[in-house]
Design a protein around this motif. Structure first.
Motif, short mmCIF file in Angstrom:
data_model
loop_
_atom_site.label_atom_id
_atom_site.label_comp_id
_atom_site.label_asym_id
_atom_site.label_seq_id
_atom_site.Cartn_x
_atom_site.Cartn_y
_atom_site.Cartn_z
N TRP A 69 0.55 -0.98 -0.14
CA TRP A 69 0.19 -0.17 0.59
C TRP A 69 0.84 1.66 -0.24
N GLN A 70 2.25 1.24 0.95
CA GLN A 70 3.36 2.20 0.50
C GLN A 70 3.99 2.15 -0.46
N SER A 71 3.96 1.29 -1.46
CA SER A 71 4.04 1.51 -2.15
C SER A 71 3.71 2.77 -3.74
N ASP A 72 4.61 3.09 -4.58
CA ASP A 72 4.13 3.49 -5.63
C ASP A 72 3.49 3.71 -6.77
N VAL A 73 4.90 2.40 -7.07
CA VAL A 73 3.88 1.35 -7.78
C VAL A 73 2.88 0.63 -7.71
N HIS A 74 2.80 0.15 -6.53
CA HIS A 74 1.50 -0.83 -6.98
C HIS A 74 -0.28 0.40 -6.60
N ARG A 75 0.66 1.92 -6.17
CA ARG A 75 -0.97 1.90 -6.29
C ARG A 75 -0.60 2.75 -7.55
N ALA A 76 -0.10 3.07 -8.89
CA ALA A 76 -0.05 3.53 -10.03
C ALA A 76 -0.75 1.92 -10.52
N GLU A 77 0.08 1.12 -10.10
CA GLU A 77 -0.83 0.42 -10.31
C GLU A 77 -2.44 0.08 -10.32
N ALA A 78 -2.80 0.30 -9.50
CA ALA A 78 -4.32 0.00 -8.83
C ALA A 78 -5.01 1.34 -9.48
N ARG A 79 -4.45 2.34 -9.43
CA ARG A 79 -5.36 3.15 -10.53
C ARG A 79 -5.56 2.59 -11.73
N ALA A 80 -4.03 2.35 -11.95
CA ALA A 80 -4.24 2.21 -13.89
C ALA A 80 -5.41 0.72 -14.22
N ASN A 81 -5.57 -0.02 -13.11
CA ASN A 81 -6.90 -1.59 -12.74
C ASN A 81 -8.50 -0.60 -12.59
N LEU A 82 -8.21 0.70 -11.85
CA LEU A 82 -9.38 0.31 -11.16
C LEU A 82 -10.79 0.92 -11.97
N PRO A 83 -11.17 0.64 -12.78
CA PRO A 83 -12.70 0.33 -13.83
C PRO A 83 -12.94 -1.23 -13.51
N TYR A 84 -11.83 -1.92 -14.11
CA TYR A 84 -11.38 -3.29 -13.97
C TYR A 84 -12.15 -4.06 -12.50
N ILE A 85 -11.28 -3.62 -11.29
CA ILE A 85 -11.43 -3.41 -10.50
C ILE A 85 -12.82 -3.44 -10.42
N VAL A 86 -13.63 -2.24 -10.07
CA VAL A 86 -15.08 -1.69 -9.89
C VAL A 86 -15.86 -2.90 -10.00
N LEU A 87 -15.03 -3.17 -11.70
CA LEU A 87 -16.21 -3.71 -12.86
C LEU A 87 -16.52 -5.17 -11.78
N MET A 88 -15.07 -5.73 -11.66
CA MET A 88 -15.31 -7.36 -10.79
C MET A 88 -16.11 -7.11 -9.86
N ILE A 89 -15.73 -6.31 -8.98
CA ILE A 89 -15.97 -6.52 -7.33
C ILE A 89 -17.62 -6.24 -7.90
N ALA A 90 -18.30 -5.55 -8.50
CA ALA A 90 -20.10 -4.86 -9.14
C ALA A 90 -20.10 -6.44 -9.10
#
Length: 807
Positions: A184-205
């Protein structure tokens, strides 16, 4: 050349090349086999290889053994031909001298036979060696499994192990939390999470929709389908109910994809997420089985328990599913962090205790299961009773296991306890799955045929249920610790067959025998049908002869089909001749009546002294012949009862056939008239009655004659030949009616016997007689019993002139 001819030529050429390729199939590579066998022997002698390495070596040896088994049939046809040629030359003369040409030919054939048998003998030797090595590996692996199972470990009740176990568990949680915090404190992982946010939201929905709403959709669909009450409701309801597994499982898979796409999970989290679909599948399948087996609806539940018991059982099964998932999580953590034996025992023991408690409560419910006899239809009750007996047996068994397992685990035999409790849970799940599938087969049969399986008493659902039970046996064996190699070994033994005399009989031989015999039996039945419907009706053979021909064709056809099937399967039963000869003596004494009846049946079919439809009398039984088989004959009596008469009674006993050859028969009517009647007039009346009846033949002429002086009447007899003896009873009744009417018109009396009874001292019957003083009895006095025995010496004299009055 036309296209059709070219295609036929190409097909024949391909077939010839295929046969040639099969004929030239290479023999096993014995050069590679020898080093493999030596390596296997050295590994077994060392005993240091792991179980997985031994399993791989065993699989390689099993493949070789299968090749050697197939190689034992090489040159089989040529060996048989050479042996036949050698047998045709006969045995060597006792003197040892025979023509040079015969001796040379015999030597050539023996050499050829030895050369042909050489590959077979080598394959048999290699097969025996491979089979022995495989047996040694199996013994070694089973010994290791037994030692590991009975290994005494630390007791989970030892308090000294509790603190380290909790420490290891919290350490695992801290490691997982640390990985999440670092990611969570890694900028790389945060950037990856933001890039995959639409896909993540869709899968969670999708996950939330399918997990939370999917089961409700499925339940509503099933209830709507059941309310429609249409054909196939059970089938479609079962298929739709599978959505209770598939939809939430898809939702959980989508959730794992969403979590993995965040990049925050870490190594440990990824490994746990890899196990999540399996745990979810186990959880959903167990809950689905609970719903199918202990459903609230009476027509859906597999076990017809009362509602309270079903609700309680479903509750315990759902808790078991959660405990199974918890055990999987503990096992994954043990594998990740390499827990010590003590920590693993302490962490597994509470789950084992809770699973045993749930299992015990389920066993109590199943062992106390009772079926209301007035519930449902009789066929449903009979089907449910079998399930109830099975449920009670399994309930008692799991109750014992749920008590013994935790005790052994508490002592330190953790693997023994786990090997008892968890397989018992899996066995219950497998049994429930089989019962659910059996009910689905019955619903599918009703959907396809429109008939209820229980009411129609069809054999198809029963056979399908038996096949399901057989298919479940290998799974049950794997559940209780059998290796996959054990099952493959059973299949290999089945393929190998067994030795009968000098012949090895394999499943292929059985299959060949069954197919050839079925073809021969079908041809026989078709031939019988053609004779019955087309040929025999156009001949002048009577019905009995036609039935005899059809029966003979059937017996001969079945016998020839069996002989041809045995020959086609290559079964050489000559080696059993001595054994069969020895057994035939004892069998002959024991089955002599059956053999006698069988031979008598053949005689009846050939001579045909009786035929179907004949009216016969044999052994006091009278009736119509309905069926003549090779062992017995069925007669239908005039009381509409069937009498089965052994055929031996027809050959050795006396048989009366009333309708053999024709239906002509004789009727005999006896008539008595009073003394004083005009005998000539009576005779004329009787003769006229006989001649006027339509069933009586006038050639030969019927007769009526004065047969003698009876005690009470003048006796006359009518004898007449009938057109159809089957109406003899009716003709006799008609004649008696007509005779009575004619005698009444002519004033001829039909007498009947009359008797007057005289009583001596009738006053003794009323008690009015005075007592007689004791004195010397008179010569004609009655005995002490008050009966005058002189009355028994002579009845009374009849005076014909007084018409039977006593003098």
């Amino acid at each position: 050349m036309t296209y059709l001819t070219r295609w036929i030529f190409a097909a024949l050429l391909w077939l010839a090349l295929s046969v040639a390729a099969l004929a030239q199939e290479d023999l096993p590579d014995y050069d590679a086999w020898t080093p493999l066998a030596e390596r296997a022997e050295s590994v077994i002698d060392a005993g240091q290889a792991s179980n997985s390495a031994l399993e791989d070596l065993r699989a390689e040896l099993a493949d070789r053994r299968e090749q050697f088994l197939a190689a034992q049939d090489v040159n089989a046809a040529r060996i048989a031909t050479a042996q036949s040629q050698l047998d045709a030359l006969g045995a060597v003369p006792e003197s040892g001298e025979e023509p040079e040409e015969i001796a040379t030919r015999r030597s050539e054939l023996q050499t050829q036979l030895s050369n042909l048998r050489a590959p077979v003998l080598r394959a048999e030797e290699a097969f025996t060696r491979a089979d022995g090595l495989i047996s040694e590996i199996d013994v070694l692996i089973r010994t290791r499994q037994t030692e590991r199972l009975l290994d005494l470990g630390p007791s989970p009740l030892n308090p000294a192990l509790w603190a380290p176990a909790l420490g290891d568990l919290f350490a695992s949680g801290n490691r997982l939390r640390s990985e999440l915090a670092a990611n969570w404190q890694s900028d790389v992982h945060r950037a990856e999470a933001r890039a995959n946010l639409p896909y993540i939201v869709l899968m969670i929905a999708v996950a939330l929709l399918l997990v939370l709403r999917g089961p409700r959709w499925v339940i509503k669909a099933v209830e709507k389908l059941r309310s429609a009450s249409r054909r196939g409701t059970g089938v479609w309801g079962f298929l739709i109910s599978l959505g209770l597994i598939l939809l939430p499982l898809i939702g959980l898979i989508a959730l794992t994809e969403a979590l993995s796409a965040t990049g925050m999970i870490g190594v440990r989290g990824e490994r746990l997420l890899a196990w999540l679909p399996g745990w979810a599948a186990a959880l959903l399948v167990i809950r689905w089985l609970a719903g199918q087996t202990f459903n609230r609806k009476d027509d859906v539940a597999t076990l017809p328990l009362d509602h309270a018991r079903r609700n309680e059982a479903r509750y315990y099964v759902n808790l078991l599913s959660l405990l199974i998932v918890a055990r999987g999580v503990i096992g994954a953590l043990t594998e990740f962090d390499n827990y010590s034996v003590g920590t693993a025992a302490v962490l597994d023991f509470p789950i084992l205790i809770l699973c045993s408690l749930m299992l015990f409560r389920l066993g109590q419910i199943l062992s106390r299961a009772k079926l209301d006899a007035g519930e449902g239809e009789s066929t449903l009750v009979e089907t449910s009773m079998f399930r109830m007996r099975l449920a009670r047996f399994m309930g008692r068994a799991v109750m014992v296991i749920s008590v013994v397992g935790p005790i052994l685990s508490a002592i330190g035999y953790a693997r023994v306890g786990e090997a008892m409790v968890y397989p018992a849970i899996q066995t219950l799940a497998l049994s429930a799955f089989v019962l659910v599938l059996q009910r689905f087969v019955s619903d599918l049969y009703q959907f396809l045929t429109g008939k209820n399986a229980a009411e129609s008493e069809s054999l198809i659902p029963v056979l399908a249920g038996a096949l399901l039970l057989l298919a479940a046996l290998p799974v049950l064996a794997l559940i209780w610790g059998a290796r996959l190699a054990d099952l493959t070994e059973l299949w290999a033994r089945f393929q190998e067959g067994f030795t009968l005399g000098d012949t090895r009989i394999s499943p292929t031989d059985f299959l060949t025998f069954a197919i050839v015999f079925a073809i021969g039996y079908t041809v026989t039945r078709l031939l019988q049908g053609g004779l019955r419907s087309s040929i025999l009706p156009k001949t002048k053979i009577d019905i009995g002869g036609q039935n005899a021909i059809l029966s003979g064709v059937g017996y001969v056809g079945v016998f020839l089909a069996a002989v041809v099937a045995i020959s086609a399967a290559g079964l050489d039963l000559s080696s059993l001749a001595i054994v069969a000869g020895a057994l035939s003596v004892g069998i002959g004494f024991g089955l002599q009546n059956i053999v006698s009846n069988f031979v008598s049946g053949i005689i009846l079919l050939i001579e045909r002294p009786i035929s179907e439809g004949d009216w016969i009398e044999v052994g006091g039984n009278m009736g119509i012949v309905k069926d003549i088989s090779v062992r017995s004959t069925r007669i239908e009596t005039f009381d509409r009862t069937d009498v089965i008469v052994p055929n031996g009674d027809f050959v050795s006993g006396t048989v009366t056939n009333y309708t053999r050859g024709n239906l002509i028969g004789r009727v005999v009517v006896d008539v008595g008239v009073a003394y004083g009647s005009d005998t000539r007039q009576v005779e004329e009346i009787l003769l006229r009655v006989a001649r006027e009846h339509p069933m009586v033949l006038l050639n030969p002429e019927p007769s009526a004659y004065f047969s003698g002086f009876g005690a009470d009447s003048l006796d006359f007899t009518i004898r007449a030949i009938l057109r159809d003896v089957n109406y003899v009873v009716k003709v006799k009744s008609d004649m008696l009616h007509e005779i009575y009417e004619r005698f009444t018109e002519e004033g001829i009396e039909i007498p009947f016997a009359q008797r007057d009874v005289w009583l001596r001292n009738p006053e003794t019957l009323t008690g009015a007689a005075k007592p007689v003083p004791p004195s010397k009895p008179a010569a004609n006095a009655p005995d002490d019993d008050g009966v005058d025995h002189r009355a028994h010496l002579q009845q009374e004299d009849l005076d014909p002139d007084l018409d039977g009055d006593a003098r």
